[in-house]
Design an enzyme around this catalytic site. Structure first.
Site, PDB file in Angstrom:
ATOM      1  N   ARG A  28      -6.724  10.437   0.017  1.00  0.00           N
ATOM      2  CA  ARG A  28      -6.763  10.848  -1.269  1.00  0.00           C
ATOM      3  C   ARG A  28      -7.931  11.188  -1.727  1.00  0.00           C
ATOM      4  NH1 ARG A  28      -3.090   6.681  -3.261  1.00  0.00           N
ATOM      5  NH2 ARG A  28      -3.292   5.585  -1.263  1.00  0.00           N
ATOM      6  N   HIS A  84       0.949  -1.203  -0.090  1.00  0.00           N
ATOM      7  CA  HIS A  84      -0.170  -0.172   0.037  1.00  0.00           C
ATOM      8  C   HIS A  84       1.023   1.305  -0.028  1.00  0.00           C
ATOM      9  CE1 HIS A  84      -2.981   2.796   1.324  1.00  0.00           C
ATOM     10  NE2 HIS A  84      -4.042   2.148   1.062  1.00  0.00           N
TER      11      HIS A  84
END
Lengths: 255, 605
Positions: free
Chosen positions: B256, B236
């Site tokens: 994000r 990740h």
């Protein structure tokens, strides 16, 4: 190299003692890091529970310097390291070994709370509509990570051992989440009064103070539940209406 | 020794995260008896760590979304190593699984008109993730737990399965021990479902907890099942990097999705510098458009921070390698900047990302509403795993099923964020349904007592040895080497060295010793889990050597490009050979049917 001393409870059942260990300290370390270091290097069979190490699973509950906390969220730089840090298991539950206690009672008690019962879907697409503001109220309770620190600190359970009569703050929060769920139509007020012992809570707010998720357990969950119980059982107008009405008006709908 | 309690169930589920719980609920609903074994306490499984949401094309926020687009996104994200049928079933069934959770009491965030809200996430064309702030996994597991406890499922908490038991070709049970007392329990079952999660503990920097030692992968492998795509590990892009003690803890992609941006030490938004061809047509090429996308502008394309995880992780690695990283070896993830665009930004961030706010405040003294976070890649997810039939989730071994992270196929070479929670419930349900059916058609198998005794003796061996090494040290060495040699950037010579090291560590693990007795003894548990961890580490390294190209989560410095020829058409398989040694080979990927291929082609335009 910085070091700190830890006194960790070791033993099985009612027998136990503190063992002192020295751990190396790095910036940002939490108590669970120190316990792991001691486990890996000094006491390989030291029993403790943990999982996520990020305050999300509620496994590593313990009493640190006498205060119920998650070991993974307790930073060493917030503790007085001039003295040994004590790490003990939660006291309100039967001890198994070292830092591990038997929390199975919480799971059994949860079974006693009537499960979620939604009203039939009423939107055209066969689902429901809910407002974010109604959802927000319940989401506070659903943040609960079931660390059982509130149960540990509750004097009704911890000092008076009323596990059979009182389900404790965690399950009051659970019940509140169900009772205030915008879709739920079950009525748990009778259970709260009779089976779950809501009257035992005298609102000392100890549970709220230890909640690692910051849930306002007493003010937002338990007190509103107490009010609902009072409305059902002690509201004279509601009682009168219920006598004259075939449907029990005071229990039929929820505020 | 030699004593064990016996239990009998129609269906035994191993693992109680989202997939295991959903499987148990489904099996119980069909009227069979169900046992559920979990390694930790109920409700503590890694599912609680899932933050961003659950992908399902319900189209509440953008009605252009449908299963076809979700299917095409999943295949593109997986770089076409996916099992197309699983990707199709997943996209088609996820919406019903989301609605079912609501029926069972889950409370998702809402749209203005009161429907389930959906958010943007990497690799998803439309806002698709049903979510609850940034704690969606907790909502999912708690909903399944609170529903499941009323379904007559018998739960055995804090138990570890040490072996599966076979009768002939068929799996007919499992041997487990309870953590509290170390007592062995034999579970006879007509069907067994593995839902044990991933293998992230094989690496040093990981978002996974102690449980994720690849137990299910290893149990299935030893029982004769195939493992595929084991080289495909998801790193990740955004884990915490500082302080050291929290290195690896996940920072949700939701940051994000809500407009958070990545910057290097020069303040540059480096994600604009490298947008892969496969995604050029879908990606914003300027700051303004990217921002509009995160704020729900349907005409805008998504910002490059929301490219797939494999790509973002590699871009971050590149910035760090080239000397443009943050002081502690990461890059900056900034959500605080949105206050330039939004009046009530601080409150908005706290409401949308409450647990991120809390996590950084408490563990790193960082206020994410005011300053940037330092982040870097962390081992997060195992795309590879037990090869299963798409419809039934049964492995090559009759009676043995797998679902969730320990099964392979849906995600191919790279999983899209949000596709894991939906995977759990879609294929958990299927595994439960088909395992119950299998149990209805088959009786209990015969179990040989002497075999059970031998297996429990093996599991107890580390406690019996008078002297030997501590398992913790061996585990730490393994994690260190896997991180360095089989991590985000791989090379053949390094991986061959890793295999040699694993062989040496295996010998040491076979002679490990732990003091103390059987009662809640984590040293012993580590010794048992270490065997699984070594098996999966070997499978990962072997598979990674076999795939001589770079694709998705598998990146090779010595073969940095994708091979559109040979390796685009095969899955790498690992299985136990007749001689007991691990074998690796390649399986052709079945051709995609015309109608599905057409969906992919339409969506790539």
């Amino acid at each position: 190299m910085n070091e700190a001393r830890f006194q960790i409870w070791r033993g099985t059942g009612d027998k136990g003692h503190f063992d002192e260990h020295v751990a190396r300290i790095d910036e940002g370390m939490v108590v669970l890091d120190a316990v792991h270091q001691i486990q890996a290097e000094q006491a390989p069979d030291l029993a403790c529970r943990w999982n996520c190490k990020a305050g999300k699973c509620g496994s590593c509950s313990a009493e640190i310097n006498g205060v119920p906390k998650l070991m993974c969220m307790t930073r060493l730089d917030q503790l007085d390291l001039t003295k040994p840090v004590t790490v003990e298991p939660m006291k309100a539950f039967p001890h198994i070994r070292d830092l591990v206690v038997d929390v199975s009672w919480n799971y059994r008690a949860k079974m006693k709370v009537r499960k979620f019962k939604p009203r039939p879907p009423d939107a055209a697409d066969g689902t429901w509509r809910m407002d974010q503001k109604d959802v927000d109220r319940v989401q506070e309770f659903r943040k609960c990570i079931e660390c059982f620190l509130c149960q540990d600190v509750c004097h009704v359970l911890r000092e008076h051992d009323k596990h059979e009569e009182f389900v404790g703050p965690r399950l009051m929060v659970y019940t509140a989440a169900l009772e205030m769920h915008p879709l739920d139509v079950e009525d748990r007020r009778g259970d709260l009064k009779h089976e779950h012992g809501i009257g035992f809570c005298n609102i000392t707010k100890c549970c709220t103070n230890v909640c690692p998720e910051g849930i306002t357990i007493t003010d937002n969950a338990i007190i509103p539940l107490k009010e609902r119980v009072v409305d059902k059982f002690y509201d004279p107008l509601g009682k009168l209406l219920s006598i004259f009405s075939s449907a029990d008006v005071s229990t039929g709908s929820k505020p | 020794m030699g004593q064990y309690e016996k239990f009998e169930f129609d269906v035994l589920v191993v693992g109680a995260g989202g997939a295991g719980l959903r499987a148990a609920i489904e099996a119980a609903a069909s009227g069979v008896s169900v046992g559920l074994i979990c390694k930790s306490l109920l409700g503590k499984a890694h599912t609680v760590m899932a933050e961003g949401g659950m992908a399902a094309a319900i189209g509440n926020v953008d009605d252009r979304d449908n299963w076809q687009v979700h299917f095409a996104d999943t295949m593109r994200g997986g770089q076409y190593l996916n099992n197309h049928r699983m990707a199709q079933l997943h996209a088609q069934e996820a919406p019903d699984r989301v609605r079912e959770l609501e029926e069972w009491g889950a409370i998702f965030d809402r749209t203005r008109d009161g429907r389930i809200l959906q958010r943007n996430f990497g690799g998803h064309k439309f806002p698709r993730l049903a979510h609850v702030g940034d704690r969606t996994g907790l909502e999912l597991i708690r909903t399944l737990q609170d529903h499941g406890i009323h379904q007559g499922i018998e739960v055995h908490m804090e138990h570890t399965v040490s072996s599966l038991i076979k009768d002939g070709d068929r799996v007919v049970g499992a041997l487990a021990y309870d953590r509290e007392r170390g007592r062995f329990k034999l579970f006879s079952a007509k069907a067994v479902i593995l839902a044990t999660g991933g293998t992230g503990r094989a690496f040093k920097i990981t978002s996974n907890s102690w449980e994720y030692t690849g137990d299910g992968h290893s149990l299935a492998y030893n029982a004769g099942a195939d493992l595929i795509d084991m080289e495909c590990i998801q790193f990740h892009p955004t884990g915490m990097v500082w302080p050291l003690s929290v290195r690896g803890i996940l920072v949700t992609e939701g940051v994000r999705g809500e407009g958070g941006i990545l910057r290097n030490s020069e303040g540059r938004r480096f994600m604009f510098d490298d947008i892969p061809d496969l995604y050029k047509h879908q990606t914003a090429d300027n700051v303004e458009e990217g921002w509009r996308y995160t704020q729900g502008d349907k005409e805008a394309r998504r910002p490059p921070e929301l490219l797939t995880r494999d790509h973002v992780a590699r871009c971050i690695m590149r910035e760090v390698r080239d000397g443009r990283g943050s002081p502690h070896g990461g890059v900056y993830l900034d959500i605080a900047w949105i206050k330039e665009r939004m009046a009530n930004a601080e409150e908005h961030i706290r409401r949308k990302l409450p647990s991120m706010y809390h996590q950084f405040k408490q563990l790193a003294n960082v206020d994410i509403t005011a300053e940037a976070m330092e982040v870097g890649p962390t081992t997060h997810y195992t795309m590879g795993g037990i090869k299963v039939d798409a419809e039934s989730q049964m492995s090559a071994v009759p009676g043995l099923f797998a679902c969730g992270e320990c099964a392979a196929g849906l995600h191919g070479a790279n999983r899209l964020g949000g596709n894991s929670l939906s995977d759990l419930v879609v294929f958990g349900k299927r595994a439960g349904e088909y395992a119950a059916r299998f149990a209805a058609e088959n009786g209990h198998g015969g179990i040989d007592d002497s075999l059970v005794e031998e297996l429990s003796r093996q599991a107890l061996a580390p406690l019996e040895r008078e002297s030997g090494e501590q398992p913790y040290a061996i585990q730490a060495e393994l994690q260190e080497h896997m991180q360095d040699l089989v991590g985000i950037v791989r090379r053949e010579d390094e991986m061959l060295r890793a295999l040699e090291i694993i062989t040496g560590l295996k010998e040491r693990a076979d002679n490990a010793s732990v003091p103390g007795n059987r009662e809640y003894n984590p040293g012993w548990h580590t010794a048992v889990d270490l065997q699984s961890l070594l098996t999966v580490s070997q499978a990962i390294a072997l598979s990674a050597i076999e795939r001589k190209e770079s694709r998705g989560g598998h990146f090779r410095d010595d073969y940095p490009d994708k091979d559109p020829g040979h390796f685009a058409k095969v899955n790498v398989r690992v299985r136990k050979g007749a001689d007991g040694n691990m074998e690796v080979d390649q399986l052709p990927i079945p051709p995609i049917p015309g109608d599905l291929q057409q969906i992919i082609d339409t969506e790539s335009r």
